[in-house]
Design a protein around this motif. Structure first.
Motif, PDB file in Angstrom:
ATOM      1  N   SER A 159       1.004   7.609  -2.068  1.00 13.73           N
ATOM      2  CA  SER A 159       0.955   8.432  -3.416  1.00 13.73           C
ATOM      3  C   SER A 159       0.800   7.686  -4.976  1.00 13.73           C
ATOM      4  O   SER A 159       1.073   6.507  -4.785  1.00 13.73           O
ATOM      5  N   GLY A 206       2.090   8.163  -7.484  1.00 16.35           N
ATOM      6  CA  GLY A 206       3.577   7.886  -8.124  1.00 16.35           C
ATOM      7  C   GLY A 206       4.135   6.373  -7.153  1.00 16.35           C
ATOM      8  O   GLY A 206       4.766   5.674  -8.128  1.00 16.35           O
ATOM      9  N   SER A 231       2.542   3.298  -8.896  1.00 14.53           N
ATOM     10  CA  SER A 231       3.260   3.014 -10.043  1.00 14.53           C
ATOM     11  C   SER A 231       4.538   2.331 -10.008  1.00 14.53           C
ATOM     12  O   SER A 231       5.002   1.483 -10.572  1.00 14.53           O
ATOM     13  N   GLN A 232       5.310   3.055  -8.796  1.00  8.62           N
ATOM     14  CA  GLN A 232       6.725   2.404  -8.737  1.00  8.62           C
ATOM     15  C   GLN A 232       6.711   0.878  -8.196  1.00  8.62           C
ATOM     16  O   GLN A 232       7.377   0.193  -8.642  1.00  8.62           O
TER      17      GLN A 232
END
Length: 304
Positions: free
Chosen positions: A82, A84, A87-88
């Motif tokens: 994903s 997200g 980014s993590q």
């Protein structure tokens, strides 16, 4: 841009195959105790490698995004995760940490023979192996730098004679060639920079220019010069970082210089082989390095 799907055999499949072979061999060990011991050792190695793979992945993701090759959405699609999660993972530790290592860093410090104090019943000082105070201070400064970029670090002693195990990952060696014939031989692979010795003592030579660099300490000044490079492992399967001053004090100058240049050095060199010389000055009272600079180019072996 080269994509994973363009490889004849994706790297992940090659690794899966290698692990399948190892697992198959492990299951064939008849003695249950030996099978348990072997499985335990391999499980630890697999965990260490898994951590290193994750660090390399995160750094590569970070670099891909910073270079503008892909945006987060496109990178997520390439990796099958994903946006997200991209980014993590990409935020993580700074990418320059990989210049020092991708896992637990081991710093090997050389022992030398030094006279001790007089003991009861003896008329001569007792000699024993010690690590130079300057090398311990250099290690402490390197530990601070490594921890600052999120790396775990420890040290080990190189015993008298200089026999150090070089065929491993995440290794930094701080040991002059006079203390290790093995290191002295590996340094001979550098066509540009070399330690040498004459009647005036040890010094460094830039073979590309013919320049001889002698330590300011040999003339009563508060400075030294150090060799800094990434050298080939004897097994040909990787490299290790190497630091050595003409005198032990010079090694600290390399770490002082790296503190301000780590990001730039990583950006230029990554994990490629190189060698250079670092000049430094130290405070005569505290013996702390107060200034450092690179005084030769980053020399690279031909074809590397």
């Amino acid at each position: 841009m080269e994509r994973l799907g363009e490889y004849p055999t994706p790297p992940g499949e090659q690794l899966d195959s290698a692990f399948d072979v190892t697992l198959s061999q492990l299951k064939e060990v008849s003695d249950p105790l030996e099978r348990a011991k072997a499985a335990h050792a391999l499980a630890g190695r697999a965990q260490d490698y898994g951590t290193e793979f994750q660090v390399v992945r995160n750094e590569a993701m970070n670099e891909t995004l910073r270079a503008g090759q892909l945006n987060s959405t496109q990178l997520a699609a390439e990796l099958g995760i994903s946006k997200g999660r991209v980014s993590q993972l990409a935020k993580g530790a700074p990418p320059e940490r990989l210049f020092l290592g991708s896992g637990k860093v081991v710093v090997a410090l050389a022992e030398k023979l030094e006279a001790g104090k007089l003991q009861d019943g003896r008329d001569k000082p007792v000699q024993g192996p010690v690590i130079a105070t300057e090398d311990v201070q250099t290690y402490e400064r390197l530990r601070e730098l490594a921890e600052e970029v999120g790396l775990e670090i420890t040290f080990e002693r190189i015993p008298l004679g200089g026999n150090v195990r070089l065929n491993r990952n995440n290794l930094v060696v701080i040991c002059g060639p006079r203390l290790s014939p093995l290191i002295e031989q590996i340094l001979e692979s550098d066509p540009h920079l070399r330690f040498s010795q004459d009647n005036d003592g040890w010094h460094l030579v830039d073979r590309s220019t013919g320049t001889v660099y002698r330590s300011p300490m040999d003339h009563g000044e508060n400075g030294d010069i150090a060799y800094f490079g990434r050298l080939p492992r004897p097994d040909g399967q990787g490299t290790f970082l190497y630091i050595a001053g003409i005198h032990a004090r010079g090694s600290g100058g390399v770490i002082h210089w790296l503190n301000g240049e780590l990001a730039n050095v990583h950006r230029e060199l990554k994990a490629k082989r190189f060698s250079t010389l670092i000049s430094s000055r130290f405070d005569p009272e505290t013996l702390e390095v107060v200034a450092s600079e690179r005084i030769t180019p980053f020399y690279r072996p031909e074809g590397v």
